[in-house]
Design a protein around this motif. Structure first.
Motif, PDB file in Angstrom:
ATOM      1  N   ASP A 178       0.883  -1.172   0.000  1.00 40.21           N
ATOM      2  CA  ASP A 178       0.000   0.000   0.000  1.00 40.21           C
ATOM      3  C   ASP A 178       0.916   1.216   0.000  1.00 40.21           C
ATOM      4  O   ASP A 178       1.510   1.560   1.021  1.00 40.21           O
ATOM      5  N   VAL A 222      -5.905  -3.415   7.591  1.00 40.85           N
ATOM      6  CA  VAL A 222      -5.243  -4.310   6.637  1.00 40.85           C
ATOM      7  C   VAL A 222      -5.381  -5.780   7.015  1.00 40.85           C
ATOM      8  O   VAL A 222      -5.043  -6.647   6.199  1.00 40.85           O
ATOM      9  N   THR A 238      -6.126  -8.918   4.616  1.00 40.57           N
ATOM     10  CA  THR A 238      -5.857  -8.571   3.228  1.00 40.57           C
ATOM     11  C   THR A 238      -4.461  -9.071   2.855  1.00 40.57           C
ATOM     12  O   THR A 238      -3.728  -9.602   3.690  1.00 40.57           O
ATOM     13  N   SER A 239      -4.079  -8.836   1.612  1.00 35.53           N
ATOM     14  CA  SER A 239      -2.747  -9.239   1.147  1.00 35.53           C
ATOM     15  C   SER A 239      -1.686  -8.190   1.430  1.00 35.53           C
ATOM     16  O   SER A 239      -0.511  -8.394   1.120  1.00 35.53           O
ATOM     17  N   SER A 285      -3.975   3.060  -0.989  1.00 37.62           N
ATOM     18  CA  SER A 285      -5.345   3.087  -0.451  1.00 37.62           C
ATOM     19  C   SER A 285      -5.842   4.496  -0.165  1.00 37.62           C
ATOM     20  O   SER A 285      -7.041   4.761  -0.190  1.00 37.62           O
ATOM     21  N   TYR A 334     -11.459   0.190   3.583  1.00 36.13           N
ATOM     22  CA  TYR A 334     -10.170  -0.254   3.044  1.00 36.13           C
ATOM     23  C   TYR A 334     -10.321  -1.459   2.124  1.00 36.13           C
ATOM     24  O   TYR A 334      -9.809  -1.473   1.012  1.00 36.13           O
ATOM     25  N   ARG A 335     -11.004  -2.478   2.575  1.00 32.13           N
ATOM     26  CA  ARG A 335     -11.135  -3.703   1.783  1.00 32.13           C
ATOM     27  C   ARG A 335     -11.806  -3.435   0.439  1.00 32.13           C
ATOM     28  O   ARG A 335     -11.458  -4.044  -0.572  1.00 32.13           O
ATOM     29  N   LEU A 352      -9.338  -1.774  -1.983  1.00 32.21           N
ATOM     30  CA  LEU A 352      -8.427  -2.793  -2.513  1.00 32.21           C
ATOM     31  C   LEU A 352      -9.146  -3.685  -3.525  1.00 32.21           C
ATOM     32  O   LEU A 352      -8.593  -4.014  -4.585  1.00 32.21           O
ATOM     33  N   ARG A 353     -10.386  -4.056  -3.226  1.00 31.08           N
ATOM     34  CA  ARG A 353     -11.145  -4.906  -4.146  1.00 31.08           C
ATOM     35  C   ARG A 353     -11.407  -4.194  -5.471  1.00 31.08           C
ATOM     36  O   ARG A 353     -11.269  -4.788  -6.562  1.00 31.08           O
TER      37      ARG A 353
END
Length: 278
Positions: free
Chosen positions: A4, A41, A44-45, A234, A245-246, A249-250
């Motif tokens: 990120d 985070v 997540t990856s 992000s 956040y997710r 990212l998605r």
């Protein structure tokens, strides 16, 4: 894994964030600390992050360096110095010689809040950018579209300095992109300019935005810069105004889903690692 390349942390009790104004921004008027980042985070990856300055205050950057020294996921800091100061080289030297100075990889000034659209091409600012270049640091460009012409001039003066365009140059997402596109394409002609795939969710009038709304901007920067010069960011916690956040990212993953695995790895990992020496 995922880098990120753009997030913030702040403690309102320690330092005010004067850019947080009006009822729409009120959800941000609270502390966002490393524990909040860890929660964002989790699952997540994301395994490495770049912590970016928020205010033009010389005390903020040393505090961020200390955080980077103690928070495992923070791999780099983009701090602030007064580019117009006669002592800018001394400021940079003091930060780099700080006990945690090894984490300083870039400098940013909140140019978007400067009234002068030509601020970046002023002689005193160019002198400051020369000091950033000599210090071996990256310079993050936080500009509005009308400030891009001055950014293009500044970039042309320093072909050996790596510039990173934050938030894709803040396009009018969902609006008329022609002026923004023309200027960003001119900026992208300079090979020393990279671009962060960040901040788009909060530029969209529709909240939360869907992939279709963001796609024209993403496809344009992909075409202008290519995947090897793009990096995911992000813009957390600012992104929370539009999407968690997710979801940010998605959305980014969906928007570049048609690229090859190698190209996606550049955007989500390799470009940021190279730029910020992670």
């Amino acid at each position: 894994m995922t880098v990120d390349a753009h997030h913030h942390l702040w403690d309102i009790d320690v330092r005010d964030q004067p850019w947080i104004t009006g009822p729409e921004m009120e959800p941000l008027r609270r502390d966002f600390r490393p524990t909040d980042l860890a929660q964002a985070v989790r699952g997540t990856s994301v395994d490495t992050t770049v912590l970016v300055q928020t205010v033009a205050d010389p005390e903020e950057t040393p505090e961020m360096l200390v955080l980077a020294d103690s928070v495992n996921c923070i791999g780099a800091v983009v701090g602030w110095v007064d580019l117009t100061a006669r002592g800018v080289r001394e400021q940079l030297g003091a930060l780099l010689s700080h006990p945690a100075g090894r984490w300083l990889k870039g400098i940013r000034h909140p140019v978007e809040f400067e009234a002068d659209p030509e601020w970046l091409s002023r002689p005193d600012v160019l002198r400051g950018l020369a000091a950033v270049e000599d210090a071996g640091l990256v310079f993050d460009l936080l500009v509005r579209p009308e400030q891009l012409p001055a950014a293009i001039k500044a970039v042309g003066e320093f072909p050996q300095l790596t510039f990173v365009l934050d938030h894709c140059g803040k396009p009018p997402v969902g609006g008329d992109l022609r002026r923004w596109e023309s200027l960003v394409r001119r900026l992208a002609e300079h090979p020393n300019v990279l671009c962060k795939l960040s901040g788009l969710v909060t530029e969209a009038a529709e909240r939360p935005p869907d992939a279709a709304t963001l796609r024209p901007c993403v496809e344009m920067v992909l075409d202008a810069f290519g995947p090897s010069r793009l990096m995911f960011g992000s813009d957390w916690p600012v992104c929370e105004l539009a999407a968690p956040y997710r979801e940010v990212l998605r959305l980014a993953s969906e928007l570049v889903g048609g690229l090859s695995q190698r190209e996606r790895m550049a955007i989500f990992d390799g470009t940021a690692r190279q730029a910020y020496e992670l």
